[in-house]
Design a protein around this motif. Structure first.
Motif, short mmCIF file in Angstrom:
data_model
loop_
_atom_site.label_atom_id
_atom_site.label_comp_id
_atom_site.label_asym_id
_atom_site.label_seq_id
_atom_site.Cartn_x
_atom_site.Cartn_y
_atom_site.Cartn_z
N LEU A 416 0.51 -1.48 -0.12
CA LEU A 416 -0.21 0.01 0.16
C LEU A 416 0.22 1.43 0.33
O LEU A 416 0.57 2.43 -0.85
CB LEU A 416 -0.53 -0.25 1.15
CG LEU A 416 -1.53 -0.86 0.90
CD1 LEU A 416 -2.75 -1.64 2.36
CD2 LEU A 416 -2.94 -1.60 -0.15
N LEU A 417 2.23 1.10 0.58
CA LEU A 417 2.62 1.68 0.88
C LEU A 417 3.04 1.98 -1.07
O LEU A 417 3.46 3.27 -1.08
CB LEU A 417 4.04 2.24 1.35
CG LEU A 417 5.20 3.38 2.06
CD1 LEU A 417 4.27 4.46 1.88
CD2 LEU A 417 6.19 2.78 2.57
N GLY A 418 3.61 1.85 -1.30
CA GLY A 418 4.44 1.90 -2.58
C GLY A 418 2.92 2.09 -3.61
O GLY A 418 3.29 3.50 -4.43
N ILE A 419 1.87 1.70 -3.37
CA ILE A 419 1.00 2.24 -4.27
C ILE A 419 1.06 3.47 -4.03
O ILE A 419 0.52 4.74 -4.95
CB ILE A 419 -0.61 1.25 -4.02
CG1 ILE A 419 -0.35 -0.18 -4.70
CG2 ILE A 419 -1.45 2.09 -4.74
CD1 ILE A 419 -1.33 -0.63 -4.18
N CYS A 420 0.67 4.61 -3.07
CA CYS A 420 0.69 5.97 -2.36
C CYS A 420 1.77 6.16 -2.91
O CYS A 420 1.80 7.13 -3.59
CB CYS A 420 0.65 5.83 -1.02
SG CYS A 420 -0.70 5.26 0.08
N LEU A 421 2.86 5.62 -3.52
CA LEU A 421 4.11 5.82 -3.43
C LEU A 421 3.99 6.61 -5.80
O LEU A 421 4.47 7.21 -5.96
CB LEU A 421 5.33 5.66 -3.33
CG LEU A 421 5.86 5.92 -2.55
CD1 LEU A 421 7.07 5.08 -1.12
CD2 LEU A 421 6.03 7.86 -1.51
N PHE A 422 3.45 5.50 -5.93
CA PHE A 422 3.80 5.31 -7.19
C PHE A 422 1.88 6.82 -7.69
O PHE A 422 2.39 7.03 -8.77
CB PHE A 422 2.79 4.19 -7.87
CG PHE A 422 2.68 3.48 -8.98
CD1 PHE A 422 2.91 3.89 -10.46
CD2 PHE A 422 0.81 4.38 -9.58
CE1 PHE A 422 3.00 3.52 -11.63
CE2 PHE A 422 0.62 4.17 -10.78
CZ PHE A 422 1.86 3.78 -11.76
N ASN A 423 1.53 6.96 -7.33
CA ASN A 423 0.66 7.76 -7.32
C ASN A 423 0.83 9.28 -7.09
O ASN A 423 0.16 9.91 -7.34
CB ASN A 423 -0.94 7.28 -6.87
CG ASN A 423 -1.63 6.93 -6.86
OD1 ASN A 423 -2.07 6.69 -7.91
ND2 ASN A 423 -1.63 5.43 -6.62
N LEU A 424 2.03 9.42 -5.88
CA LEU A 424 2.59 10.27 -5.87
C LEU A 424 3.65 10.73 -7.22
O LEU A 424 4.63 11.68 -6.69
CB LEU A 424 2.91 10.59 -4.50
CG LEU A 424 1.95 10.84 -3.40
CD1 LEU A 424 2.66 10.43 -1.88
CD2 LEU A 424 1.49 12.19 -3.18
N ASN A 425 4.11 9.69 -7.48
CA ASN A 425 5.51 10.01 -8.57
C ASN A 425 6.80 9.96 -7.94
O ASN A 425 7.41 10.70 -8.43
CB ASN A 425 4.71 11.60 -9.45
CG ASN A 425 4.25 11.14 -10.52
OD1 ASN A 425 3.22 9.92 -11.36
ND2 ASN A 425 2.96 12.43 -10.40
#
Length: 737
Positions: A416-425
């Protein structure tokens, strides 16, 4: 970016390369001096940093070539923690490198803000933050076989938000090979940070790990492990024992396990060091979780004696604010018990912020309280999950990071942290966290899916074929693990289609279309799937797909653009104009007017085209395409002076211009009887495309006007040899047959 001579203009504060206005000096080193500058190409001017290279380094042509090659590679990096190269110019007379401006100073200045005072070690959290970001940046560069060779605090710059950025990347390795740099202070980089093998000119990736270890040591203690003059430093790096952190900074209270981390990073043999910079970070983070060494008894007694003389102040919300002589504080165990009861109530109410507050209070009383640590980890995770469901990516990422500080064993948290950071570029940390999620739970399809999306986006930026292939492998893995999740499965088919589409060959194009078909079969109401399938089909099938996408999302301007573009490619400009008009009603942007203007232009409706180009220029006066397109319409209408003005404006905005630009501006000058400028531009066009007979034909026409008959004849012969038969008439008119 250009490579050539850099003329010196004898005037006060001249523009560099007719573009950069130099300001105050920001610092100097062995490689050059850095200045604040403004890029006047932008309005308002954009602040940048410009490093002017010492001219004595440029005598060696290998140095000039090396700087150019390194700068070209580094300009392609878009890592958030690598200072980006924006422009450069290299010649024997001078050279400069333009980078983003880091306005927060350097790590060296942070460690020693006052040159007359001792250095200030950084807090643990700050050390952890800086080390993680620089490690990710260094590993990114190492993955492209680039070695820095001069890792040190002065080369770690901070942006206005405190984000560290690795600067001067790669140039040290180039310039230190030059004879011009064979001096005591620069031949090996900066002596305090130089690995043993570098003294024998055998620098490699592990040498950067060593220097990073020295910098970590300095962030913790304020000092590098070895001090002394040049010869002393060389001997200590090659043969000396590494002083423990306590020996360098006696008042330090860090876990003793940290010494082992430092010793491995600074191992004399390169093979004994950490393989990757991120491994050093992980070892450092793990060492910090070890208990601190106990405070010495004498110090403890002194503190107790001091506190006995001074009434204690309440340090906990459970303590009363006005404690009378007969009131007693609850025992520590009682306080913890009361706080745990409150935590249970807060958990039942899903008040995660209150759980976190109470949990932190327990740790203030007992930092090793296992129940509190467990509850804090779950509270931070659940708080992050609440923010994640609201798509508040930044808030969620902060909570997930805190959750990992208490429990780093959960694959779900990393995912979930990775997905958040993906959306934060955030590219570096996205890949790290998703990979950690897969390592901990290789059966989770979502982790592979999002890592595949990250790799695809990385390929879009860098066009490294390996990343596209790795994305396909991840999507295939996700597909095998998601047999019952039709929504996710459709998305995976869609992304596989995008990957194969971008392989850009006929066989893979068919595969891409098949994957888009599969995605649509599982999710027939997703407009984007039809939009992408339209790219793989014939004109008729593409129009059907774009129309279906518009039917599903009638207010999405992108689909009208795609259908309009296909109509334009088919020569149906009136229908294209209808779609572009709809685009304008949905998206009042310069691109919309530019597209419709070009459709009018192709329909020979130049007056309407010019109206649209005027509007595009009003909306974005920095887009060279609008000026160029308006110039084309002015040329077709016979307004050659206006056309030349537009073409010149386009040339000022864009350096990488197409061949057609030089052709039409040359013809505009020809029609305006300015044969000198006409010849200059047609010669440029012929150089850029020596296989186009028409270009040589027009250059021959200009030579004929200039009475250069032999040169004209050569150009007409060349045009004829390239199949442009119109040149035959010109030869006949001149009586050469």
């Amino acid at each position: 970016m250009t490579t050539g001579s850099w003329p010196v203009v004898p005037q006060p504060n001249p523009l560099i390369a007719n573009r950069y206005r130099k300001g105050r000096s920001l610092g100097a080193g062995g490689f050059g001096e850095v200045f604040y500058a403004e890029d006047i190409k932008f309005n308002p001017p954009r602040p940048v940093a410009i490093k002017i290279v010492h001219t004595d380094l440029l005598v060696d042509p290998q140095v000039r070539d090396g700087i150019s090659k390194e700068a070209n590679v580094l300009a392609q990096f878009k890592h958030p923690n690598i200072l980006r190269v924006l422009d450069f110019e290299v010649g024997q007379a001078g050279a400069f490198i333009v980078t983003e401006l880091a306005e927060g100073g350097s790590l060296a200045q942070k460690l020693k803000p006052d040159p007359n005072q001792p250095p200030k070690p950084l807090p643990r959290k700050e050390v952890l933050f800086i080390l993680e970001r620089i490690a990710l940046a260094l590993d990114e560069a190492h993955s492209h076989n680039i070695v820095h060779r001069d890792i040190k605090p002065a080369n770690i710059l901070l942006d206005i938000n405190g984000q560290p950025q690795l600067a001067d990347f790669g140039f040290a390795l180039t310039v230190t090979k030059s004879i011009a740099l064979q001096t005591l202070t620069s031949v090996y980089g900066t002596p305090q940070y130089v690995a043993p093998e570098v003294w024998n000119d055998q620098a490699g990736k592990s040498s950067d790990i060593y220097a990073l270890g020295v910098m970590l040591y300095e962030m913790i203690t304020g000092y590098t492990p070895f001090l002394g003059n040049f010869d002393e430093l060389k001997d200590k790096h090659l043969n000396g024992a590494i002083p423990t952190l306590k020996e360098r900074y006696p008042r330090l209270r860090y876990p003793q396990a940290l010494d082992a981390v430092i010793f491995r990073a600074l191992a004399k043999k390169a093979t004994q060091r950490y393989k990757k910079a991120i491994d050093l970070f992980q070892a450092f983070k793990a060492a910090l979780e070890e208990p601190d060494p106990p405070v010495r008894a004498a110090v403890t007694q002194k503190v107790r004696a001091s506190s006995a003389k001074t009434p204690a102040q309440p340090a906990n919300p459970l303590q009363t604010q006005n404690i009378g002589p007969k009131q007693r504080q609850p025992a520590r165990g009682t306080q913890i018990k009361l706080l745990l009861e409150k935590i249970n109530d807060f958990e039942a109410a899903k008040s995660w912020a209150k759980v976190i507050e109470a949990g932190e209070q327990i740790l203030a009383l007992d930092k090793n309280h296992k129940i509190a640590i467990d509850k804090l980890g779950r509270a931070y995770f659940n708080n992050g999950l609440d923010q994640y469901r609201k798509k508040k990516w930044l808030e969620a990422s902060k909570s997930f990071k805190e959750a990992l500080n208490y429990d780093d064993s959960q694959a779900q948290t990393y995912k979930l942290l990775g997905i958040c950071l993906f959306n934060l570029n955030d590219p570096g940390l996205t890949l790290y966290n998703l990979t950690r999620a897969i390592e901990k739970d290789p059966s989770d399809s979502e982790s592979y899916y999002y890592r595949g999306k990250y790799l695809y986006n990385a390929w879009l930026k860098r066009h490294v074929k390996k990343e596209l292939n790795e994305a396909i492998a991840d999507f295939n893995a996700a597909l095998q693990l998601a047999p019952g999740n039709f929504t996710l499965k459709a998305e995976i088919y869609f992304w596989l289609g995008r990957c194969y589409y971008n392989r850009n060959n006929a066989a893979d194009l068919n595969k891409a279309r098949n994957f888009f078909d599969l995605a649509i079969s599982l999710a027939p109401n997703v407009a984007t799937y039809y939009s992408w399938r339209g790219l793989t089909g014939s004109d008729v099938s593409a129009l059907v797909d774009y129309s279906r996408a518009i039917e599903i999302e009638p207010n999405n301007h992108t689909f009208y653009v795609q259908r309009g573009n296909r109509f334009s490619a088919m020569g149906e400009f009136d229908r294209a104009i209808e779609d572009y008009t709809r685009v304008i009603s949905l998206y009042d942007h310069s691109d919309s007017y530019l597209a419709r203007g070009q459709a009018y232009q192709n329909s020979n409706k130049h007056a309407l085209a010019i109206n649209d180009f005027n509007r595009a220029i009003i909306l974005d006066a920095r887009d060279w395409r609008s000026f160029f397109s308006r110039g084309m319409s002015n040329f077709e209408l016979g307004f050659y002076k206006l056309a030349i003005n537009d073409f010149n404006q386009a040339g000022q905005l864009e350096s990488n211009l197409p061949v057609n630009y030089f052709k039409v501006i040359g013809l505009s000058h020809l029609m305006n009887k300015d044969f000198k400028n006409a010849l200059f531009n047609l010669e440029k066009a012929c150089q850029l495309n020596p296989r186009d007979g028409e270009l040589f034909y027009w250059r021959g026409k200009i030579q004929k006007e200039l009475k250069n008959k032999d040169l004209a004849r050569q150009d007409f012969d060349k045009a004829i040899s390239l199949g442009y038969r119109e040149a035959t008439k010109e030869k006949r008119y001149l009586g050469w047959f």
